[in-house]
Design a protein around this motif. Structure first.
Motif, mmCIF file in Angstrom:
data_model
loop_
_atom_site.group_PDB
_atom_site.id
_atom_site.type_symbol
_atom_site.label_atom_id
_atom_site.label_comp_id
_atom_site.label_asym_id
_atom_site.label_seq_id
_atom_site.Cartn_x
_atom_site.Cartn_y
_atom_site.Cartn_z
ATOM 1 N N GLU A 178 0.822 -1.208 0.000
ATOM 2 C CA GLU A 178 0.000 0.000 0.000
ATOM 3 C C GLU A 178 0.860 1.262 0.000
ATOM 4 O O GLU A 178 0.546 2.236 -0.696
ATOM 5 C CB GLU A 178 -0.951 -0.005 1.204
ATOM 6 C CG GLU A 178 -2.081 -0.999 1.062
ATOM 7 C CD GLU A 178 -3.283 -0.658 1.921
ATOM 8 O OE1 GLU A 178 -3.211 0.349 2.672
ATOM 9 O OE2 GLU A 178 -4.290 -1.376 1.847
ATOM 10 N N SER A 179 1.937 1.260 0.776
ATOM 11 C CA SER A 179 2.815 2.432 0.806
ATOM 12 C C SER A 179 3.537 2.622 -0.521
ATOM 13 O O SER A 179 3.738 3.753 -0.983
ATOM 14 C CB SER A 179 3.836 2.284 1.936
ATOM 15 O OG SER A 179 3.189 2.251 3.195
ATOM 16 N N ARG A 182 2.031 4.628 -3.545
ATOM 17 C CA ARG A 182 2.173 6.087 -3.601
ATOM 18 C C ARG A 182 3.308 6.526 -4.529
ATOM 19 O O ARG A 182 3.357 7.692 -4.943
ATOM 20 C CB ARG A 182 2.397 6.638 -2.198
ATOM 21 C CG ARG A 182 1.357 6.210 -1.199
ATOM 22 C CD ARG A 182 1.577 6.815 0.172
ATOM 23 N NE ARG A 182 1.227 8.230 0.182
ATOM 24 C CZ ARG A 182 1.232 8.976 1.280
ATOM 25 N NH1 ARG A 182 1.585 8.440 2.445
ATOM 26 N NH2 ARG A 182 0.908 10.259 1.229
ATOM 27 N N ASP A 189 -0.905 8.688 -5.347
ATOM 28 C CA ASP A 189 -1.548 9.218 -4.153
ATOM 29 C C ASP A 189 -3.061 9.057 -4.205
ATOM 30 O O ASP A 189 -3.708 8.797 -3.179
ATOM 31 C CB ASP A 189 -1.187 10.692 -3.961
ATOM 32 C CG ASP A 189 0.250 10.880 -3.508
ATOM 33 O OD1 ASP A 189 0.803 9.939 -2.900
ATOM 34 O OD2 ASP A 189 0.818 11.953 -3.761
ATOM 35 N N TYR A 192 -3.858 5.448 -3.445
ATOM 36 C CA TYR A 192 -3.583 5.153 -2.042
ATOM 37 C C TYR A 192 -4.730 5.586 -1.129
ATOM 38 O O TYR A 192 -4.979 4.952 -0.102
ATOM 39 C CB TYR A 192 -2.291 5.845 -1.626
ATOM 40 C CG TYR A 192 -1.878 5.599 -0.195
ATOM 41 C CD1 TYR A 192 -1.473 4.327 0.220
ATOM 42 C CD2 TYR A 192 -1.894 6.634 0.738
ATOM 43 C CE1 TYR A 192 -1.097 4.102 1.534
ATOM 44 C CE2 TYR A 192 -1.514 6.406 2.048
ATOM 45 C CZ TYR A 192 -1.123 5.142 2.442
ATOM 46 O OH TYR A 192 -0.746 4.926 3.747
ATOM 47 N N LYS A 193 -5.439 6.630 -1.506
ATOM 48 C CA LYS A 193 -6.545 7.111 -0.681
ATOM 49 C C LYS A 193 -7.640 6.063 -0.515
ATOM 50 O O LYS A 193 -8.432 6.138 0.425
ATOM 51 C CB LYS A 193 -7.139 8.378 -1.301
ATOM 52 C CG LYS A 193 -6.215 9.582 -1.251
ATOM 53 C CD LYS A 193 -6.836 10.781 -1.968
ATOM 54 C CE LYS A 193 -5.894 11.971 -1.951
ATOM 55 N NZ LYS A 193 -6.466 13.145 -2.676
ATOM 56 N N ASN A 198 -5.231 1.692 4.549
ATOM 57 C CA ASN A 198 -5.158 3.141 4.720
ATOM 58 C C ASN A 198 -6.518 3.680 5.161
ATOM 59 O O ASN A 198 -6.597 4.548 6.043
ATOM 60 C CB ASN A 198 -4.722 3.803 3.414
ATOM 61 C CG ASN A 198 -4.643 5.304 3.519
ATOM 62 O OD1 ASN A 198 -4.178 5.855 4.518
ATOM 63 N ND2 ASN A 198 -5.113 5.997 2.491
ATOM 64 N N ASN A 201 -7.144 2.883 8.763
ATOM 65 C CA ASN A 201 -6.429 3.820 9.624
ATOM 66 C C ASN A 201 -7.197 5.126 9.773
ATOM 67 O O ASN A 201 -7.171 5.761 10.829
ATOM 68 C CB ASN A 201 -5.037 4.088 9.058
ATOM 69 C CG ASN A 201 -4.158 4.849 10.028
ATOM 70 O OD1 ASN A 201 -4.193 4.623 11.227
ATOM 71 N ND2 ASN A 201 -3.365 5.766 9.515
ATOM 72 N N LYS A 202 -7.926 5.524 8.728
ATOM 73 C CA LYS A 202 -8.746 6.740 8.802
ATOM 74 C C LYS A 202 -9.856 6.556 9.825
ATOM 75 O O LYS A 202 -10.214 7.503 10.550
ATOM 76 C CB LYS A 202 -9.327 7.059 7.421
ATOM 77 C CG LYS A 202 -10.189 8.319 7.393
ATOM 78 C CD LYS A 202 -9.376 9.551 7.790
ATOM 79 C CE LYS A 202 -10.196 10.834 7.647
ATOM 80 N NZ LYS A 202 -10.405 11.223 6.247
ATOM 81 N N SER A 223 -3.999 9.069 8.076
ATOM 82 C CA SER A 223 -4.505 8.499 6.839
ATOM 83 C C SER A 223 -4.853 9.609 5.849
ATOM 84 O O SER A 223 -5.290 10.695 6.232
ATOM 85 C CB SER A 223 -5.748 7.655 7.120
ATOM 86 O OG SER A 223 -6.392 7.277 5.931
ATOM 87 N N THR A 224 -4.662 9.309 4.570
ATOM 88 C CA THR A 224 -5.024 10.257 3.519
ATOM 89 C C THR A 224 -6.379 9.930 2.908
ATOM 90 O O THR A 224 -6.778 10.571 1.921
ATOM 91 C CB THR A 224 -3.958 10.248 2.409
ATOM 92 O OG1 THR A 224 -3.899 8.940 1.831
ATOM 93 C CG2 THR A 224 -2.599 10.635 2.956
ATOM 94 N N ALA A 225 -7.081 8.938 3.445
ATOM 95 C CA ALA A 225 -8.376 8.537 2.890
ATOM 96 C C ALA A 225 -9.356 9.709 2.933
ATOM 97 O O ALA A 225 -9.328 10.532 3.844
ATOM 98 C CB ALA A 225 -8.938 7.350 3.669
#
Length: 256
Positions: A178-179, A182, A189, A192-193, A198, A201-202, A223-225
């Protein structure tokens, strides 16, 4: 004797769940002790989020536990006996998944509150009280994420049927793939959202309210979600359900 009782007996008569539970507690609580114990009020204050810094490492162990719960049956051929005793394979697999998920839930809650408790013990003057819904979700939500991660691992175990392959896939994906997504130019990116772990984690961290005044700097990486906390949980649960349905469909179509 119900299917749930049978699966509980099969699970707890092996050593791997006990070892995995112990390793999970040592990792998560140990990381909490390291992070909180080395914090200071001026630069890196202890927060509720920082007590849960090691939850991802514990989740990886939980997925190993869940994968082994099903792949060892394929390895030693006991799954054939299970399917002979319970011709309705869906019921047998759902019972196994339920027992493993409940165990993961319990381990997750013990590890999360244990980590928080260690933080309170090491830094009694820090602001570690669970005063908001964000704080409670950041701690109590760990068990829920662990349970859903266990469902994913059981599904992968049923699909692959080999311990080494299933564990390798789960660990490589959750800890690295997952990382690495990106790094894809232009669209990395954005992809990844929507990656499941991820998004999970949100659910735990939300907008970072449990990080106190330091927002994204404290605790595990934010998290960037793009989904809210409730929808993030639903998304992760849906991902787990789809994998489980695919695994059950596969198990019903092929030989044990």
């Amino acid at each position: 004797m119900t299917l749930l009782a049978v699966e509980r007996i099969k699970l707890f008569t092996t050593r791997s769940p006990w070892w995995c539970a112990l390793i999970t507690l040592v990792l998560t609580i140990g990381f909490a002790a390291l992070v909180v114990g080395n914090s200071n009020d001026q630069e890196i204050p202890a927060t509720v989020a920082s007590t849960q810094f090691g939850y991802a490492f514990g989740m990886a162990v939980i997925m190993v536990l869940a994968a082994l719960a099903v792949t060892t049956e394929y390895r030693f051929g006991t799954i054939r006996t299970t399917f002979q005793a319970v011709p309705h394979r869906t019921s047998a697999l759902l019972a196994k998944t339920t027992v493993v998920a409940l165990l993961a839930l319990v381990i997750g809650e013990v590890s999360a509150f244990g980590s928080w408790g260690v933080g309170k013990l090491l830094k009694p003057n820090a602001d570690l009280a669970l005063n908001s819904s964000a704080d409670w979700i950041n701690v109590a939500g760990v068990g829920v994420v662990y349970a859903l991660a266990a469902v994913i691992a059981v599904a992968i175990g049923v699909l692959i049927r080999h311990s080494a392959g299933a564990i390798a896939l789960l660990l490589i994906y959750s800890l690295a793939v997952e990382s690495l997504v990106r790094l894809i130019p232009s669209i990395g990116d954005d992809i990844y959202k929507w990656m499941p772990f991820n998004v999970a984690n949100k659910f735990l961290t939300g907008s970072g309210a449990s990080n106190g005044s330091r927002a994204a700097d404290a605790g595990s990486p934010m998290s960037t979600a793009v989904l809210g906390q409730g929808w993030s949980l639903a998304y992760f649960a849906g991902f787990a359900a789809i994998l489980l349905i695919a695994a059950i469909w596969s198990a019903n179509r092929r030989d044990a």
